[in-house]
Scaffold this active site. Structure first.
Site, short mmCIF file in Angstrom:
data_model
loop_
_atom_site.label_atom_id
_atom_site.label_comp_id
_atom_site.label_asym_id
_atom_site.label_seq_id
_atom_site.Cartn_x
_atom_site.Cartn_y
_atom_site.Cartn_z
N GLY A 10 0.85 -1.20 0.00
CA GLY A 10 0.00 0.00 0.00
C GLY A 10 0.88 1.24 0.00
NE ARG A 273 -13.19 10.60 11.17
CZ ARG A 273 -12.26 10.25 10.31
NH1 ARG A 273 -11.47 9.24 10.56
NH2 ARG A 273 -12.11 10.91 9.18
CG HIS A 333 -12.78 4.68 9.18
ND1 HIS A 333 -13.00 4.36 7.86
CD2 HIS A 333 -12.10 5.86 9.16
CE1 HIS A 333 -12.48 5.31 7.08
NE2 HIS A 333 -11.92 6.22 7.85
CG LEU A 375 -4.08 9.28 3.11
CD1 LEU A 375 -4.83 10.18 2.13
CD2 LEU A 375 -3.65 7.99 2.41
#
Ligand SMILES: Cc1cc2nc3c(=O)[nH]c(=O)nc-3n(C[C@H](O)[C@H](O)[C@H](O)COP(=O)(O)OP(=O)(O)OC[C@H]3O[C@@H](n4cnc5c(N)ncnc54)[C@H](O)[C@@H]3O)c2cc1C
Ligand code: SF4
Ligand code: SF4
Ligand code: FES
Lengths: 544, 231
Positions: A10, A273, A333, A375
């Site tokens: 990835g 969140r 998530h 990221l």
């Protein structure tokens, strides 16, 4: 023998590969599918860097936001390193050709994600992860980096040092070559694990792709390395009700509402969140259905900002967000915990082995990850892991491992074919997903967690009766699913032990029986390791 | 509902078989395949990833048309087959090493990066091209592969176009040089690739653009050149 073997292809693995190669090492990247299939392709929202293109952001405030979100569980040295590296990471990506969305003055566009005090996330429409991943991949091909695809990591190969007080040395890894069904050994001077997270434990209740089963994390603990903070799993408030597909936070950021069946708003949509996820979960627990309402944003705005989402709602939920409410639920998530690494990203307990990306715990996300920091981590720390692994490999002598691990894994794979097939493990996978979501998910308690642990231990005992229905040697995805299931099962026990021991609530870990944060007792990382196959856990606050 | 699946297993006899299977209504094709594997036949082989049309792993053909299994709702009697022009490993799973090979042959990357500013318009120019997920649906749909397996093909050429149209590319010539043989001139401009792309990419248009850039660098259509030679 290759200098640096990278397992996992990835964004983290590819960034590491480019950096290792640039520092002069020979590099081999292996993955269980193909690089561009990895979950990094799914990231939409953006990548954080305090460029201050839109408002007066600063690296200091990026650091502060990250620390605040971590709820006391982070290494400020690592957070500072990551946030300071962020602008360099963006210029590096820019130099490779990542097409970031722009502003009128030709600077990189930035948007605000939850928990951020400024507009900090650089993005490419809602395809940020996709465009970063593919550009990294193109660059790897340009640099002639070698890939082996459809190779599944089974175990790491280590060799004890003469002085038994020192960590064993990494020697390579064993992999299942999916096409042939053969086990292969790859010798390497250094190994980087970049296999992604484990939110797929919550099968059916996760935004993650299939295969986020924590394979690399399990391989580390089996090889004598340490894990940490596994109990911290972030739940995203808004996934589609039936398919668990993510509806990005920008839907709320742009002014979307959350409504219950009575059409009432019940929570401030812009809270962090974990708070929003708990509010929705509670509402659903009261028998309400919960919906996301973005109708008032209008067609033009929706098609410009959320084109992917509009399409996914229509296809997977059969609703048109322009005119209808979107049924949603919160689902798993992102996994904050993972392989315990030192500040050099070397795996604690295995010399010469590094870990980076969602599989690792570099202590930058703590109890709650900020959107856009993942990221950033895979790029900034991916490069760091590549450089450090390369430096290690170039200074280390070439001594191949023996074939003990290889033989044992060959026997293991052959043995699986002799397991009887009385119980369907796909049913168990589904069952575990469900009980995890309801008892070890958004709201946890001692009783619930212990009940799940008992169920998991029972399933572990039944594993030899869950053999394969597919007896082919070649291209056996039933076998791959089974090994993934085994890893998920191993990790689920660790998650539960951590969640049971942590008698407090902190960030994403919420215990209804201990609803407050307790710094005296639990202001530390949970550390896990195995001694003679027995799982051990402890709390510790020590940064190596 | 019933669908037909083309199955293949090199180690079974006969290796090829088309089977008829019942599936519940309302699922995507990928969900249906997962359902079959989990409940009825664990030997059914296919690839699954993101479930949301972005990882590019799940491409198949349905009634002769390329689709992402996770973005397709089956209809009664559909015939599901593996992608064309890839080596079929088993059932619907194909080997995709060819993606790496074609991208390598096309040198589909930024050849020489320069520091420059990029305007909103310049970024938008290749916004759609850079949405490509390498699902290879276009590759499977392209008729040229039936006659020339070395053709660089639609996604690789679209990717080359993406980089040549990027203001950061300083060395457009190297990019153009790499796509002359088995490249831009071998495309028939039939548009089959454009028709199947789930990301709305138009490789045919990109190839047309690359042809005119090629012309600027002094290249011409080799087919016409030989014709002229004959006159
Ligand atoms: C829907 C979604 C949206 C997101 N949006 C954002 C966002 O906007 N911003 C942000 O910062 N973060 C976001 N994230 C999180 C972020 O995308 C991930 O944390 C990050 O991409 C992880 O990268 P990685 O390289 O560590 O792992 P991955 O991308 O998961 O890659 C891991 C690789 O390892 C391989 N692998 C795994 N096991 C094995 C094995 N046994 N053998 C061989 N190979 C193996 C896999 O095939 C895969 O290629 C999002 C996540 C999801 C799911
Ligand atoms: S151009 Fe379209 S069809 Fe072809 S690989 Fe890319 S996304 Fe798939
Ligand atoms: S337009 Fe060209 S690349 Fe596209 S399918 Fe037709 S021949 Fe192939
Ligand atoms: S499963 Fe990822 S594109 Fe279909």
């Amino acid at each position: 023998m290759v200098d640096v073997l990278i397992i996992g292809d990835g964004g983290a693995g590819l960034s590491a590969a480019l950096a290792a190669k640039a520092s002069g090492a020979s590099v081999l990247v292996v993955g269980k599918n193909y690089p561009t299939n990895s979950q990094t392709s799914m990231a939409q929202g953006g990548i954080n860097a305090a460029l201050g293109n839109v408002d007066s952001d600063s690296i200091e405030s990026h650091i502060q936001d990250t620390i605040a979100s971590a709820k006391g569980l982070c290494d400020e040295v690592m957070v500072t390193k990551m946030c300071t590296q962020a602008p360099h990471a963006i210029s590096w990506l820019e130099s490779l050709g990542v097409p970031f969305s722009r502003r009128e003055d030709a600077s990189v566009a930035q948007r605000r994600l939850g928990g951020a005090s400024h507009k900090r996330a650089c993005y490419s429409q809602d395809y940020t992860g996709l465009k970063i991943l593919h550009t990294l991949y193109d660059t790897c091909l340009k640099e002639g980096i070698e890939f082996l695809n459809e190779r599944y990591l089974l175990n790491l190969i280590t060799k004890p040092q003469e002085n038994p007080k020192l960590d064993p040395l990494i020697k390579g890894a064993t992999l299942l070559e999916i096409a042939s069904g053969e086990v292969k050994q790859i010798d390497a001077k250094s190994v980087i694990i970049a296999t992604g997270g484990y939110a797929s434990l919550y099968h059916g209740f996760t935004t993650n792709a299939f295969g986020s089963t924590g394979d690399g994390i399990c391989a580390v603990i089996r090889a004598g390395g340490y894990l940490s903070d596994i109990e911290f799993v972030q739940f995203h408030p808004t996934a589609l009700k039936h398919s668990s597909i993510l509806i990005s936070e920008s839907a709320r950021g742009e002014g979307g509402y959350l409504l219950n069946s009575k059409g009432e708003r019940f929570v401030d949509e812009l809270l962090p969140r974990d708070s929003v996820a708990r509010a929705i979960y509670a509402e659903i627990g009261r028998g309400e259905e919960v919906f996301l309402d973005i109708r008032h944003l209008g067609e033009e705005k929706l098609m410009e900002l959320l084109p992917q989402e509009m399409h996914l709602c229509r296809l997977h939920e059969g609703v048109d967000p322009l005119h209808e409410l979107i049924p949603i639920k919160p689902v798993a998530h992102y996994t904050m915990g993972g392989i315990d690494v030192k500040r050099s990203l070397e795996v604690r307990g295995i010399k010469g082995c590094f870990a980076v990306g969602e599989c690792s715990n570099a202590k930058v996300h703590g109890a709650n990850r900020l959107g856009g920091n993942s990221l950033l981590e895979i790029v900034a720390f991916g490069k760091l892991a590549g450089e450090n692994a390369s430096a290690y490999a170039l200074a280390c002598e070439e001594v191949a491992a023996n074939d003990t691990q290889f033989k044992s894994d060959q026997n293991f794979i052959n043995g699986i074919f002799y397991f009887t097939n009385q119980i369907n493990f796909y049913e168990k996978r589904e069952f575990i997903g469900k009980i995890f979501y309801h008892n070890a998910g958004i709201v946890r308690s001692d009783t619930k967690l212990k009940a799940v642990l008992a169920a998991i231990r029972q399933i572990q005992k039944e594993l030899p009766f869950m053999g394969l229905g597919d007896k082919s040697k070649q291209n056996n995805t039933n076998l791959v699913d089974f090994i993934e299931f085994g890893n998920a099962l191993e990790l689920s026990e660790i998650l539960l032990v951590g969640a049971i021991s942590r008698n407090e609530s902190r960030g994403a870990h919420f215990r209804e029986d201990f609803p407050v944060q307790s710094d005296e007792q639990f202001g530390a990382h949970t550390i896990y390791w195995k001694e003679d196959g027995v799982l051990c856990a402890d709390f510790e606050r020590r940064y190596l | 509902m019933h669908i037909k699946i083309a199955r293949f297993d090199a180690h079974r006899s006969p290796a090829h078989a088309t089977v008829d299977v019942g599936i519940p209504e309302g699922l995507t094709l990928l969900q249906a395949l997962l359902h079959i594997k989990a409940t009825a036949d664990p030997t059914l082989t296919f690839k699954a990833g993101c479930r949301s049309g972005i990882c590019g792993i799940c491409g198949v053909r349905v009634n002769g048309r390329e689709e992402l299994a996770c973005a397709y709702k089956p209809n009664e009697g559909d015939l599901v087959e593996p992608l064309q022009y890839h080596r079929v490993m088993r059932d619907l799973a194909v080997e995709k090493k060819s993606i790496e090979e074609t991208l390598g042959n096309a040198a589909a990357w930024l050849h020489h990066s320069r520091q420059t500013t990029i305007s909103v318009e310049e970024e938008k120019r290749t916004e759609v091209q850079s949405d490509c997920m390498l699902c290879a649906l276009c590759y499977s749909a392209c008729p040229v592969f039936a006659v020339n397996e070395n053709f660089l093909g639609p996604f690789a050429l679209t990717r080359v176009y993406r980089y040549t149209a990027d203001p950061r590319e300083e060395d457009i010539k190297s990019a153009i040089d790499a796509i002359q043989s088995n490249g831009v001139w071998d495309c028939t401009l039939c548009g089959a690739c454009t028709a199947v792309c789930p990301q709305g990419i138009d490789p045919k248009m990109d190839i047309t653009q690359l042809r005119s850039t090629s012309a600027q660098f002094g290249y011409g259509d080799p087919n016409f050149m030989t014709m002229n030679f004959g006159f």
